[in-house]
Design a protein around this motif. Structure first.
Motif, PDB file in Angstrom:
ATOM      1  N   LEU A 280       0.574  -1.203  -0.071  1.00 55.35           N
ATOM      2  CA  LEU A 280       0.223  -0.056  -0.012  1.00 55.35           C
ATOM      3  C   LEU A 280       0.855   1.133  -0.054  1.00 55.35           C
ATOM      4  CD1 LEU A 280      -2.968  -0.937   2.405  1.00 55.35           C
ATOM      5  CD2 LEU A 280      -2.974  -0.712  -0.211  1.00 55.35           C
ATOM      6  N   ALA A 281       1.945   1.287   0.917  1.00 56.28           N
ATOM      7  CA  ALA A 281       2.845   2.326   0.815  1.00 56.28           C
ATOM      8  C   ALA A 281       3.534   2.714  -0.818  1.00 56.28           C
ATOM      9  CB  ALA A 281       3.976   2.231   1.845  1.00 56.28           C
ATOM     10  N   ALA A 282       3.849   1.276  -1.116  1.00 58.12           N
ATOM     11  CA  ALA A 282       4.570   1.622  -2.448  1.00 58.12           C
ATOM     12  C   ALA A 282       3.503   2.060  -3.564  1.00 58.12           C
ATOM     13  CB  ALA A 282       5.211   0.135  -3.015  1.00 58.12           C
ATOM     14  N   LEU A 283       2.383   1.624  -3.692  1.00 59.10           N
ATOM     15  CA  LEU A 283       1.295   2.173  -4.265  1.00 59.10           C
ATOM     16  C   LEU A 283       1.045   3.531  -4.248  1.00 59.10           C
ATOM     17  CD1 LEU A 283      -1.131  -1.071  -4.614  1.00 59.10           C
ATOM     18  CD2 LEU A 283       0.577  -0.254  -6.342  1.00 59.10           C
ATOM     19  N   ALA A 284       0.750   3.975  -3.155  1.00 59.52           N
ATOM     20  CA  ALA A 284       0.703   5.279  -2.494  1.00 59.52           C
ATOM     21  C   ALA A 284       2.138   6.305  -3.252  1.00 59.52           C
ATOM     22  CB  ALA A 284       0.572   5.631  -1.247  1.00 59.52           C
ATOM     23  N   ALA A 285       3.192   5.742  -2.991  1.00 57.48           N
ATOM     24  CA  ALA A 285       4.410   6.576  -3.421  1.00 57.48           C
ATOM     25  C   ALA A 285       4.622   6.674  -4.850  1.00 57.48           C
ATOM     26  CB  ALA A 285       5.678   5.754  -2.961  1.00 57.48           C
ATOM     27  N   ARG A 286       3.986   5.715  -5.478  1.00 55.00           N
ATOM     28  CA  ARG A 286       3.872   5.770  -7.108  1.00 55.00           C
ATOM     29  C   ARG A 286       3.073   6.802  -7.627  1.00 55.00           C
ATOM     30  NH1 ARG A 286       4.689   0.065 -10.448  1.00 55.00           N
ATOM     31  NH2 ARG A 286       6.758  -0.217 -10.281  1.00 55.00           N
ATOM     32  N   LYS A 287       1.744   6.985  -7.002  1.00 56.47           N
ATOM     33  CA  LYS A 287       0.945   7.607  -7.148  1.00 56.47           C
ATOM     34  C   LYS A 287       1.083   9.040  -7.098  1.00 56.47           C
ATOM     35  CE  LYS A 287      -4.027   8.663  -5.995  1.00 56.47           C
ATOM     36  NZ  LYS A 287      -5.313   8.269  -5.308  1.00 56.47           N
ATOM     37  N   TYR A 288       1.799   9.398  -5.950  1.00 58.59           N
ATOM     38  CA  TYR A 288       2.334  10.733  -5.566  1.00 58.59           C
ATOM     39  C   TYR A 288       3.800  11.191  -6.218  1.00 58.59           C
ATOM     40  CZ  TYR A 288      -2.163  10.781  -3.044  1.00 58.59           C
ATOM     41  OH  TYR A 288      -3.607  10.854  -2.785  1.00 58.59           O
ATOM     42  N   LYS A 289       4.260  10.111  -7.062  1.00 65.16           N
ATOM     43  CA  LYS A 289       5.575  10.673  -7.557  1.00 65.16           C
ATOM     44  C   LYS A 289       6.734  10.492  -6.482  1.00 65.16           C
ATOM     45  CE  LYS A 289       3.129  10.975 -11.570  1.00 65.16           C
ATOM     46  NZ  LYS A 289       3.157  10.088 -12.343  1.00 65.16           N
ATOM     47  N   MET A 290       6.652   9.762  -5.297  1.00 61.36           N
ATOM     48  CA  MET A 290       7.699   9.861  -4.278  1.00 61.36           C
ATOM     49  C   MET A 290       8.724   8.448  -4.773  1.00 61.36           C
ATOM     50  SD  MET A 290       5.238  10.240  -1.069  1.00 61.36           S
ATOM     51  CE  MET A 290       6.642   9.908  -0.068  1.00 61.36           C
ATOM     52  N   GLU A 291       9.660   8.533  -4.247  1.00 63.60           N
ATOM     53  CA  GLU A 291      10.636   7.262  -4.412  1.00 63.60           C
ATOM     54  C   GLU A 291      10.309   6.306  -3.390  1.00 63.60           C
ATOM     55  OE1 GLU A 291      15.329   6.245  -3.583  1.00 63.60           O
ATOM     56  OE2 GLU A 291      14.464   8.395  -2.890  1.00 63.60           O
ATOM     57  N   VAL A 292       9.810   5.147  -3.979  1.00 61.69           N
ATOM     58  CA  VAL A 292       9.314   3.894  -3.392  1.00 61.69           C
ATOM     59  C   VAL A 292      10.094   3.282  -2.521  1.00 61.69           C
ATOM     60  CG1 VAL A 292       8.503   1.631  -3.789  1.00 61.69           C
ATOM     61  CG2 VAL A 292       7.758   3.384  -5.580  1.00 61.69           C
ATOM     62  N   SER A 293      11.455   3.300  -2.698  1.00 60.01           N
ATOM     63  CA  SER A 293      12.333   2.606  -1.797  1.00 60.01           C
ATOM     64  C   SER A 293      12.323   3.351  -0.460  1.00 60.01           C
ATOM     65  CB  SER A 293      13.684   2.698  -2.416  1.00 60.01           C
ATOM     66  OG  SER A 293      14.274   3.951  -2.598  1.00 60.01           O
ATOM     67  N   SER A 294      12.165   4.902  -0.413  1.00 65.41           N
ATOM     68  CA  SER A 294      12.036   5.417   0.863  1.00 65.41           C
ATOM     69  C   SER A 294      10.993   4.778   1.858  1.00 65.41           C
ATOM     70  CB  SER A 294      12.128   6.748   0.781  1.00 65.41           C
ATOM     71  OG  SER A 294      10.926   7.256   0.096  1.00 65.41           O
ATOM     72  N   VAL A 295       9.962   4.256   1.356  1.00 68.83           N
ATOM     73  CA  VAL A 295       8.676   4.119   2.205  1.00 68.83           C
ATOM     74  C   VAL A 295       8.813   2.639   2.564  1.00 68.83           C
ATOM     75  CG1 VAL A 295       7.390   6.086   1.303  1.00 68.83           C
ATOM     76  CG2 VAL A 295       7.095   3.828   0.041  1.00 68.83           C
ATOM     77  N   ILE A 296       9.571   1.784   1.957  1.00 63.88           N
ATOM     78  CA  ILE A 296       9.596   0.321   2.402  1.00 63.88           C
ATOM     79  C   ILE A 296      10.408   0.089   3.518  1.00 63.88           C
ATOM     80  CG2 ILE A 296      10.095  -1.947   1.290  1.00 63.88           C
ATOM     81  CD1 ILE A 296       7.902  -0.272  -0.144  1.00 63.88           C
ATOM     82  N   VAL A 297       9.631  -0.823   4.272  1.00 63.05           N
ATOM     83  CA  VAL A 297      10.102  -1.328   5.783  1.00 63.05           C
ATOM     84  C   VAL A 297      10.245  -2.855   5.661  1.00 63.05           C
ATOM     85  CG1 VAL A 297       9.598  -1.634   8.107  1.00 63.05           C
ATOM     86  CG2 VAL A 297       9.048   0.502   6.999  1.00 63.05           C
ATOM     87  N   GLY A 298      11.698  -3.174   6.220  1.00 60.17           N
ATOM     88  CA  GLY A 298      11.921  -4.795   6.288  1.00 60.17           C
ATOM     89  C   GLY A 298      12.960  -5.180   5.205  1.00 60.17           C
ATOM     90  N   ALA A 299      13.434  -6.241   5.212  1.00 59.56           N
ATOM     91  CA  ALA A 299      14.551  -6.721   4.501  1.00 59.56           C
ATOM     92  C   ALA A 299      14.191  -8.042   3.826  1.00 59.56           C
ATOM     93  CB  ALA A 299      15.724  -6.715   5.388  1.00 59.56           C
ATOM     94  N   THR A 300      12.984  -8.228   3.438  1.00 65.07           N
ATOM     95  CA  THR A 300      12.543  -9.690   3.069  1.00 65.07           C
ATOM     96  C   THR A 300      12.918  -9.643   1.148  1.00 65.07           C
ATOM     97  OG1 THR A 300      10.221  -9.061   2.666  1.00 65.07           O
ATOM     98  CG2 THR A 300      11.002 -10.111   4.758  1.00 65.07           C
ATOM     99  N   SER A 301      12.654 -10.547   0.679  1.00 67.61           N
ATOM    100  CA  SER A 301      12.690 -10.580  -0.913  1.00 67.61           C
ATOM    101  C   SER A 301      11.667  -9.772  -1.408  1.00 67.61           C
ATOM    102  CB  SER A 301      12.787 -12.119  -1.621  1.00 67.61           C
ATOM    103  OG  SER A 301      11.467 -12.792  -0.935  1.00 67.61           O
ATOM    104  N   ILE A 302      10.437  -9.738  -0.763  1.00 67.42           N
ATOM    105  CA  ILE A 302       9.236  -9.005  -1.168  1.00 67.42           C
ATOM    106  C   ILE A 302       9.386  -7.488  -1.015  1.00 67.42           C
ATOM    107  CG2 ILE A 302       7.061  -8.316  -0.994  1.00 67.42           C
ATOM    108  CD1 ILE A 302       7.291 -11.208  -2.181  1.00 67.42           C
ATOM    109  N   CYS A 303      10.302  -7.104  -0.041  1.00 66.36           N
ATOM    110  CA  CYS A 303      10.745  -5.733   0.217  1.00 66.36           C
ATOM    111  C   CYS A 303      11.428  -5.210  -0.781  1.00 66.36           C
ATOM    112  CB  CYS A 303      11.443  -5.580   1.746  1.00 66.36           C
ATOM    113  SG  CYS A 303      10.255  -5.966   3.087  1.00 66.36           S
ATOM    114  N   GLU A 304      12.565  -5.981  -1.166  1.00 69.73           N
ATOM    115  CA  GLU A 304      13.656  -5.680  -2.090  1.00 69.73           C
ATOM    116  C   GLU A 304      12.990  -5.799  -3.465  1.00 69.73           C
ATOM    117  OE1 GLU A 304      17.448  -4.737  -3.147  1.00 69.73           O
ATOM    118  OE2 GLU A 304      16.368  -4.883  -1.292  1.00 69.73           O
ATOM    119  N   GLN A 305      12.163  -6.602  -3.852  1.00 73.34           N
ATOM    120  CA  GLN A 305      11.327  -6.328  -5.096  1.00 73.34           C
ATOM    121  C   GLN A 305      10.343  -5.034  -5.070  1.00 73.34           C
ATOM    122  OE1 GLN A 305       9.992 -10.337  -6.137  1.00 73.34           O
ATOM    123  NE2 GLN A 305       8.681  -9.144  -7.962  1.00 73.34           N
TER     124      GLN A 305
END
Length: 279
Positions: A151-176
Protein backbone atom coordinates in the motif's frame (compact mmCIF):
# COMPACT_ATOMS: atom_id res chain seq x y z
CA UNK A 1 -6.00 -29.78 20.37
CA UNK A 2 -8.65 -29.70 23.13
CA UNK A 3 -6.49 -27.76 25.55
CA UNK A 4 -8.51 -24.58 25.18
CA UNK A 5 -11.93 -26.17 24.83
CA UNK A 6 -13.14 -24.68 28.10
CA UNK A 7 -11.68 -21.28 27.28
CA UNK A 8 -13.47 -21.05 23.92
CA UNK A 9 -16.71 -22.56 25.20
CA UNK A 10 -16.62 -20.23 28.20
CA UNK A 11 -16.23 -16.97 26.30
CA UNK A 12 -18.41 -14.41 28.06
CA UNK A 13 -21.70 -13.25 26.62
CA UNK A 14 -20.78 -9.88 25.20
CA UNK A 15 -23.13 -6.97 24.69
CA UNK A 16 -22.78 -3.60 23.06
CA UNK A 17 -23.60 -0.45 25.01
CA UNK A 18 -23.87 2.89 23.22
CA UNK A 19 -21.60 1.66 20.45
CA UNK A 20 -18.88 0.46 22.81
CA UNK A 21 -17.77 -3.10 23.42
CA UNK A 22 -18.15 -4.37 26.96
CA UNK A 23 -15.24 -6.71 26.21
CA UNK A 24 -11.89 -5.57 24.83
CA UNK A 25 -8.32 -6.62 24.10
CA UNK A 26 -7.47 -5.31 27.57
CA UNK A 27 -10.13 -7.56 29.12
CA UNK A 28 -8.66 -10.50 27.23
CA UNK A 29 -5.26 -9.83 28.77
CA UNK A 30 -6.72 -9.68 32.27
CA UNK A 31 -9.21 -12.56 32.07
CA UNK A 32 -8.14 -15.14 29.47
CA UNK A 33 -4.38 -14.68 29.22
CA UNK A 34 -3.73 -16.37 32.61
CA UNK A 35 -5.41 -19.55 31.34
CA UNK A 36 -2.84 -20.01 28.57
CA UNK A 37 0.28 -22.11 28.85
CA UNK A 38 3.59 -20.27 29.37
CA UNK A 39 4.61 -21.07 25.79
CA UNK A 40 1.36 -19.80 24.32
CA UNK A 41 1.47 -16.63 26.40
CA UNK A 42 4.68 -15.74 24.60
CA UNK A 43 2.81 -15.97 21.30
CA UNK A 44 0.02 -13.73 22.53
CA UNK A 45 2.66 -11.32 23.87
CA UNK A 46 3.66 -10.72 20.24
CA UNK A 47 0.31 -9.04 19.69
CA UNK A 48 0.47 -6.86 22.80
CA UNK A 49 4.01 -5.72 21.94
CA UNK A 50 2.49 -3.33 19.40
CA UNK A 51 1.28 -1.24 22.35
CA UNK A 52 4.74 -1.36 23.91
CA UNK A 53 6.11 -0.09 20.61
CA UNK A 54 3.84 2.94 20.73
CA UNK A 55 4.67 3.51 24.40
CA UNK A 56 8.44 3.34 24.08
CA UNK A 57 8.44 5.80 21.18
CA UNK A 58 6.57 8.26 23.37
CA UNK A 59 8.84 7.70 26.37
CA UNK A 60 12.00 8.12 24.32
CA UNK A 61 10.72 11.54 23.26
CA UNK A 62 9.38 12.45 26.70
CA UNK A 63 10.03 10.35 29.80
CA UNK A 64 6.97 11.89 31.46
CA UNK A 65 4.63 10.98 28.62
CA UNK A 66 1.35 9.32 29.57
CA UNK A 67 0.96 5.92 27.92
CA UNK A 68 -1.91 3.48 27.65
CA UNK A 69 -1.65 0.48 29.95
CA UNK A 70 -2.27 -2.07 27.19
CA UNK A 71 1.12 -3.62 26.49
CA UNK A 72 3.29 -6.19 28.20
CA UNK A 73 5.33 -3.60 30.10
CA UNK A 74 4.49 -0.66 32.32
CA UNK A 75 5.88 2.82 31.71
CA UNK A 76 8.28 2.26 34.61
CA UNK A 77 9.59 -0.96 33.07
CA UNK A 78 10.10 0.66 29.68
CA UNK A 79 11.93 3.59 31.28
CA UNK A 80 14.17 1.09 33.08
CA UNK A 81 14.97 -0.51 29.71
CA UNK A 82 15.82 2.87 28.19
CA UNK A 83 18.04 3.78 31.12
CA UNK A 84 19.84 0.42 31.08
CA UNK A 85 20.67 0.76 27.40
CA UNK A 86 21.71 4.40 27.83
CA UNK A 87 24.08 3.46 30.66
CA UNK A 88 25.50 0.49 28.79
CA UNK A 89 24.09 -2.02 31.26
CA UNK A 90 22.66 -5.40 30.27
CA UNK A 91 18.83 -5.14 30.21
CA UNK A 92 16.71 -7.73 31.98
CA UNK A 93 16.08 -10.78 29.78
CA UNK A 94 12.33 -10.21 30.05
CA UNK A 95 12.58 -7.58 27.33
CA UNK A 96 12.36 -8.88 23.73
CA UNK A 97 15.64 -8.57 21.84
CA UNK A 98 14.20 -6.35 19.09
CA UNK A 99 13.07 -3.75 21.67
CA UNK A 100 16.53 -3.63 23.23
CA UNK A 101 18.05 -3.35 19.76
CA UNK A 102 15.69 -0.54 18.83
CA UNK A 103 16.43 1.55 21.92
CA UNK A 104 20.15 1.12 21.26
CA UNK A 105 19.79 2.29 17.67
CA UNK A 106 17.41 5.11 18.58
CA UNK A 107 19.84 6.59 21.08
CA UNK A 108 22.45 6.79 18.33
CA UNK A 109 20.23 8.71 15.90
CA UNK A 110 20.96 12.37 15.30
CA UNK A 111 18.15 14.93 15.53
CA UNK A 112 17.93 14.93 11.73
CA UNK A 113 17.47 11.15 11.71
CA UNK A 114 14.74 10.84 14.34
CA UNK A 115 12.08 10.76 11.63
CA UNK A 116 13.34 7.23 10.87
CA UNK A 117 12.43 5.91 14.32
CA UNK A 118 8.94 4.63 13.48
CA UNK A 119 10.10 2.72 10.40
CA UNK A 120 13.12 1.36 12.24
CA UNK A 121 10.95 0.02 15.05
CA UNK A 122 8.40 -1.42 12.62
CA UNK A 123 11.10 -3.28 10.68
CA UNK A 124 12.54 -4.78 13.86
CA UNK A 125 9.09 -5.73 15.20
CA UNK A 126 7.99 -7.46 11.99
CA UNK A 127 11.28 -9.32 11.77
CA UNK A 128 10.87 -10.45 15.38
CA UNK A 129 7.32 -11.65 14.71
CA UNK A 130 8.29 -13.47 11.52
CA UNK A 131 10.96 -15.36 13.45
CA UNK A 132 8.30 -16.97 15.66
CA UNK A 133 8.43 -20.76 15.77
CA UNK A 134 4.66 -20.78 15.28
CA UNK A 135 4.15 -20.94 11.51
CA UNK A 136 0.68 -19.37 11.56
CA UNK A 137 1.71 -16.34 13.61
CA UNK A 138 4.96 -15.90 11.66
CA UNK A 139 2.90 -15.87 8.46
CA UNK A 140 0.52 -13.31 9.94
CA UNK A 141 3.40 -10.93 10.59
CA UNK A 142 4.75 -11.47 7.07
CA UNK A 143 1.31 -10.86 5.58
CA UNK A 144 0.98 -7.57 7.46
CA UNK A 145 4.45 -6.45 6.45
CA UNK A 146 3.66 -7.18 2.80
CA UNK A 147 0.26 -5.49 3.02
CA UNK A 148 1.60 -2.28 4.55
CA UNK A 149 4.57 -2.12 2.20
CA UNK A 150 2.50 -2.69 -0.93
CA UNK A 151 0.00 0.00 0.00
CA UNK A 152 2.88 2.38 0.79
CA UNK A 153 4.58 1.56 -2.52
CA UNK A 154 1.40 2.11 -4.54
CA UNK A 155 0.81 5.44 -2.78
CA UNK A 156 4.41 6.50 -3.39
CA UNK A 157 4.07 5.85 -7.11
CA UNK A 158 0.76 7.68 -7.23
CA UNK A 159 2.27 10.80 -5.68
CA UNK A 160 5.60 10.56 -7.56
CA UNK A 161 7.64 9.71 -4.48
CA UNK A 162 10.66 7.43 -4.27
CA UNK A 163 9.24 3.98 -3.53
CA UNK A 164 12.38 2.66 -1.82
CA UNK A 165 12.12 5.35 0.85
CA UNK A 166 8.77 4.05 2.15
CA UNK A 167 9.51 0.32 2.27
CA UNK A 168 10.12 -1.27 5.67
CA UNK A 169 11.94 -4.56 6.20
CA UNK A 170 14.52 -6.74 4.47
CA UNK A 171 12.61 -9.65 2.89
CA UNK A 172 12.71 -10.63 -0.77
CA UNK A 173 9.30 -9.00 -1.24
CA UNK A 174 10.63 -5.78 0.30
CA UNK A 175 13.57 -5.80 -2.08
CA UNK A 176 11.30 -6.40 -5.07
CA UNK A 177 9.13 -3.44 -4.10
CA UNK A 178 12.23 -1.25 -3.80
CA UNK A 179 13.74 -2.19 -7.15
CA UNK A 180 11.02 -3.30 -9.59
CA UNK A 181 9.72 -0.94 -12.26
CA UNK A 182 6.90 -3.27 -13.26
CA UNK A 183 3.35 -1.99 -12.78
CA UNK A 184 2.66 -4.80 -10.31
CA UNK A 185 6.24 -4.87 -8.96
CA UNK A 186 6.34 -8.40 -10.35
CA UNK A 187 4.20 -9.57 -7.43
CA UNK A 188 0.83 -10.29 -9.03
CA UNK A 189 1.61 -13.98 -9.52
CA UNK A 190 3.52 -14.28 -6.26
CA UNK A 191 0.93 -12.81 -3.89
CA UNK A 192 -2.70 -13.79 -4.44
CA UNK A 193 -3.92 -10.71 -2.61
CA UNK A 194 -1.94 -8.21 -4.69
CA UNK A 195 -4.83 -7.30 -7.02
CA UNK A 196 -7.13 -6.79 -4.04
CA UNK A 197 -4.59 -4.35 -2.57
CA UNK A 198 -4.40 -2.49 -5.87
CA UNK A 199 -8.17 -1.99 -5.79
CA UNK A 200 -8.04 -0.87 -2.17
CA UNK A 201 -5.27 1.62 -2.94
CA UNK A 202 -7.53 3.27 -5.53
CA UNK A 203 -10.22 4.07 -2.93
CA UNK A 204 -10.10 7.78 -2.14
CA UNK A 205 -12.29 7.80 0.98
CA UNK A 206 -10.02 7.05 3.95
CA UNK A 207 -12.52 5.31 6.24
CA UNK A 208 -13.75 3.07 3.44
CA UNK A 209 -10.18 2.19 2.51
CA UNK A 210 -9.38 1.28 6.11
CA UNK A 211 -12.44 -0.96 6.29
CA UNK A 212 -11.43 -2.75 3.10
CA UNK A 213 -7.95 -3.34 4.49
CA UNK A 214 -9.42 -4.83 7.66
CA UNK A 215 -11.77 -7.02 5.65
CA UNK A 216 -8.81 -8.37 3.72
CA UNK A 217 -7.04 -9.11 7.02
CA UNK A 218 -10.20 -10.72 8.37
CA UNK A 219 -10.44 -13.00 5.33
CA UNK A 220 -6.78 -14.00 5.66
CA UNK A 221 -7.27 -14.88 9.32
CA UNK A 222 -10.37 -16.96 8.58
CA UNK A 223 -8.79 -18.79 5.62
CA UNK A 224 -5.46 -19.51 7.27
CA UNK A 225 -6.96 -20.64 10.59
CA UNK A 226 -9.62 -22.86 9.00
CA UNK A 227 -8.15 -26.09 10.37
CA UNK A 228 -7.30 -24.66 13.79
CA UNK A 229 -10.00 -25.23 16.40
CA UNK A 230 -9.13 -25.00 20.08
CA UNK A 231 -5.46 -24.20 19.58
CA UNK A 232 -3.58 -21.00 20.36
CA UNK A 233 -3.91 -20.02 16.70
CA UNK A 234 -7.69 -19.76 17.10
CA UNK A 235 -7.29 -17.71 20.25
CA UNK A 236 -4.86 -15.43 18.41
CA UNK A 237 -7.40 -14.97 15.61
CA UNK A 238 -10.10 -14.10 18.14
CA UNK A 239 -7.83 -11.43 19.62
CA UNK A 240 -6.94 -9.92 16.24
CA UNK A 241 -10.57 -9.80 15.16
CA UNK A 242 -11.62 -8.33 18.48
CA UNK A 243 -9.16 -5.48 17.96
CA UNK A 244 -10.47 -4.87 14.45
CA UNK A 245 -14.05 -4.74 15.66
CA UNK A 246 -13.11 -2.17 18.29
CA UNK A 247 -11.89 0.00 15.44
CA UNK A 248 -14.95 -0.67 13.29
CA UNK A 249 -17.31 0.35 16.07
CA UNK A 250 -15.50 3.68 16.32
CA UNK A 251 -16.05 4.11 12.58
CA UNK A 252 -19.41 2.43 12.03
CA UNK A 253 -21.46 1.24 15.02
CA UNK A 254 -23.90 -0.90 13.01
CA UNK A 255 -21.18 -2.67 11.02
CA UNK A 256 -19.08 -3.26 14.11
CA UNK A 257 -22.08 -4.66 15.98
CA UNK A 258 -22.90 -7.05 13.14
CA UNK A 259 -19.35 -8.33 12.72
CA UNK A 260 -18.80 -8.74 16.44
CA UNK A 261 -21.90 -10.83 16.97
CA UNK A 262 -21.02 -12.94 13.92
CA UNK A 263 -17.55 -13.60 15.29
CA UNK A 264 -18.86 -14.74 18.68
CA UNK A 265 -21.50 -16.95 17.07
CA UNK A 266 -18.91 -18.55 14.77
CA UNK A 267 -16.74 -19.37 17.76
CA UNK A 268 -19.68 -20.89 19.64
CA UNK A 269 -20.66 -22.93 16.57
CA UNK A 270 -17.15 -24.39 16.39
CA UNK A 271 -17.50 -25.88 19.86
CA UNK A 272 -18.38 -29.55 19.72
CA UNK A 273 -18.56 -30.81 23.28
CA UNK A 274 -16.36 -33.85 23.89
CA UNK A 275 -18.12 -36.83 25.46
CA UNK A 276 -16.28 -36.46 28.79
CA UNK A 277 -17.68 -32.94 29.22
CA UNK A 278 -21.27 -34.08 28.71
CA UNK A 279 -21.26 -36.32 31.77
Amino acid sequence: MSTYYCLVAGLPDISLDDGKLSYSVSDFKAELYPDLSAQDRKLIDLFYLKFDNTAILKLLKNKDAVIEDKGNFSAEELLQLIEAVREGDTPDKKYPSYLVNFVSQYLQLSQDELYRADDLLAALYYSYGMSSNNAFIASWFEFNLNLNNILAALAARKYKMEVSSVIVGATSICEQLRTSNARDFGLNETLEYFEALQRIADIEELVEREKKVDMLKWKWLEDESFFHYFTIERIFVFLMQLEMIERWISLDKEKGNELFRKMIQDLKNEVQIPEEFRK
